[in-house]
Write an enzyme that holds these catalytic residues in place. Structure first.
Site, PDB file in Angstrom:
ATOM      1  N   SER A   1       0.848  -1.197   0.000  1.00 27.33           N
ATOM      2  CA  SER A   1       0.000   0.000   0.000  1.00 27.33           C
ATOM      3  C   SER A   1       0.882   1.245   0.000  1.00 27.33           C
ATOM      4  O   SER A   1       1.586   1.530   0.978  1.00 27.33           O
ATOM      5  CB  SER A   1      -0.902  -0.008   1.236  1.00 27.33           C
ATOM      6  OG  SER A   1      -1.428   1.292   1.400  1.00 27.33           O
TER       7      SER A   1
ATOM      8  N   HIS B  44      -8.211   1.110  -4.326  1.00 26.07           N
ATOM      9  CA  HIS B  44      -9.161   0.882  -3.225  1.00 26.07           C
ATOM     10  C   HIS B  44      -9.815   2.224  -2.933  1.00 26.07           C
ATOM     11  O   HIS B  44      -9.213   3.098  -2.312  1.00 26.07           O
ATOM     12  CB  HIS B  44      -8.385   0.336  -2.014  1.00 26.07           C
ATOM     13  CG  HIS B  44      -9.213   0.176  -0.776  1.00 26.07           C
ATOM     14  ND1 HIS B  44      -8.661  -0.022   0.476  1.00 26.07           N
ATOM     15  CD2 HIS B  44     -10.564   0.169  -0.588  1.00 26.07           C
ATOM     16  CE1 HIS B  44      -9.625  -0.120   1.372  1.00 26.07           C
ATOM     17  NE2 HIS B  44     -10.787  -0.004   0.758  1.00 26.07           N
TER      18      HIS B  44
HETATM   19  C1  DX5 Z   1      -6.624   1.654   5.375  1.00 29.09           C
HETATM   20  C2  DX5 Z   1      -6.073   1.250   4.041  1.00 29.09           C
HETATM   21  C3  DX5 Z   1      -4.962   0.270   4.059  1.00 29.09           C
HETATM   22  C4  DX5 Z   1      -3.735   0.718   4.795  1.00 29.09           C
HETATM   23  C5  DX5 Z   1      -2.915  -0.473   5.167  1.00 29.09           C
HETATM   24  O1  DX5 Z   1      -7.785   2.377   5.176  1.00 29.09           O
HETATM   25  O2  DX5 Z   1      -7.100   0.687   3.244  1.00 29.09           O
HETATM   26  O3  DX5 Z   1      -4.623  -0.123   2.747  1.00 29.09           O
HETATM   27  O4  DX5 Z   1      -2.939   1.577   4.031  1.00 29.09           O
HETATM   28  O5  DX5 Z   1      -1.845  -0.039   5.921  1.00 29.09           O
HETATM   29  P1  DX5 Z   1      -1.186  -0.931   7.031  1.00 29.09           P
HETATM   30  O6  DX5 Z   1      -0.624  -2.147   6.357  1.00 29.09           O
HETATM   31  O7  DX5 Z   1      -0.136  -0.045   7.595  1.00 29.09           O
HETATM   32  O8  DX5 Z   1      -2.251  -1.289   8.021  1.00 29.09           O
HETATM   33 ZN    ZN Z   2      -6.542  -0.203   1.290  1.00 27.25          ZN
END
Ligand code: DX5
Ligand code: ZN
Length: 218
Positions: free
Chosen positions: A8, A66
């Site tokens: 991400s 997303h």
């Molecule tokens: C949260 C996002 C995730 C986030 C994941 O709303 O959809 O994709 O960036 O980040 P980590 O892996 O740090 O939880």
């Molecule tokens: Zn996400």
């Protein structure tokens, strides 16, 4: 099928996005996950069209959008020029889920629906599930990176994997939020085949990113 890892970019160094994106040489089964937030559907703002377009020009890997936005239908028209591989939206944000899936399918190779930790799954009819390429199970409340993984996500993955086997659906099962080397093996065992990871990968020296990706599959 090999597990796809989707780093991400929300957790990357925004002042050096191109360098960050180029730090995953010769990978297989890697996507880049783009967390698009509008400050309405979730209480956070990230990046929009101009930045996604720039990312699409330098990425060697499929882009996984997303959308944590209201009215996701408004985004199809602009995003279709960015060579996105997957388009995932939250069904609570859509006016007409079936119509949106159909429209998105005309423009992107893969279309997904995302479920928040408290989303009502009964709303997902067999017709909807049959038409999906991906189900995104949020293992944190959407809005921010770096949160703690919710343990009840394992059972949700199993539920959707059992349903998929029973009814012959084709969707990929993606999990997003707090993914690390401890929870990844059990998620994969329960049926997840696509893991999003932000902090776990990017809060490390750049040269370690490929090893961090690999560690989620082992
Ligand atoms: C949260 C996002 C995730 C986030 C994941 O709303 O959809 O994709 O960036 O980040 P980590 O892996 O740090 O939880
Ligand atoms: Zn996400």
């Amino acid at each position: 099928m090999n597990t796809i890892i989707s780093p991400s970019l929300l957790a990357c160094d925004f002042l050096n996005i191109e360098k960050e994106i180029k730090s995953f040489p010769n990978q297989k089964d890697l996507w880049f996950h783009l967390d698009i937030m509008d400050g309405h559907f979730v209480p956070n703002l990230t990046f929009g069209h101009p930045i996604i377009e720039k990312i699409s020009k330098v990425s060697d890997y499929p882009l996984d959008a997303h959308l944590m936005v209201n009215n996701p239908e408004f985004y199809i028209e602009t995003f279709k020029g960015f060579n996105l591989h997957n388009f995932t939206f939250h069904f609570e944000a859509a006016k007409d889920t079936s119509y949106l899936i159909e429209k998105a399918k005309e423009n992107f190779p893969s279309v997904g629906i995302s479920l928040k930790p408290n989303s009502t799954v009964s709303y997902l009819t067999d017709d909807i599930l049959k038409s999906l390429d991906l189900i995104l199970i949020m293992s944190v409340e959407p809005g921010f990176g770096g949160q703690k993984f919710m343990e009840d996500s394992f059972e949700k993955v199993k539920f959707f994997n059992d349903l998929k086997t029973k009814k012959g659906f084709n969707y990929m099962i993606q999990v997003d939020g707090g993914i690390n080397q401890q929870n990844a093996p059990l998620l994969i065992q329960k049926g997840a085949n696509n893991l999003v990871a932000g902090s776990y990968i990017f809060k490390n020296p750049r040269e370690d990113y490929p090893a961090k990706v690999a560690s989620l599959r082992s």
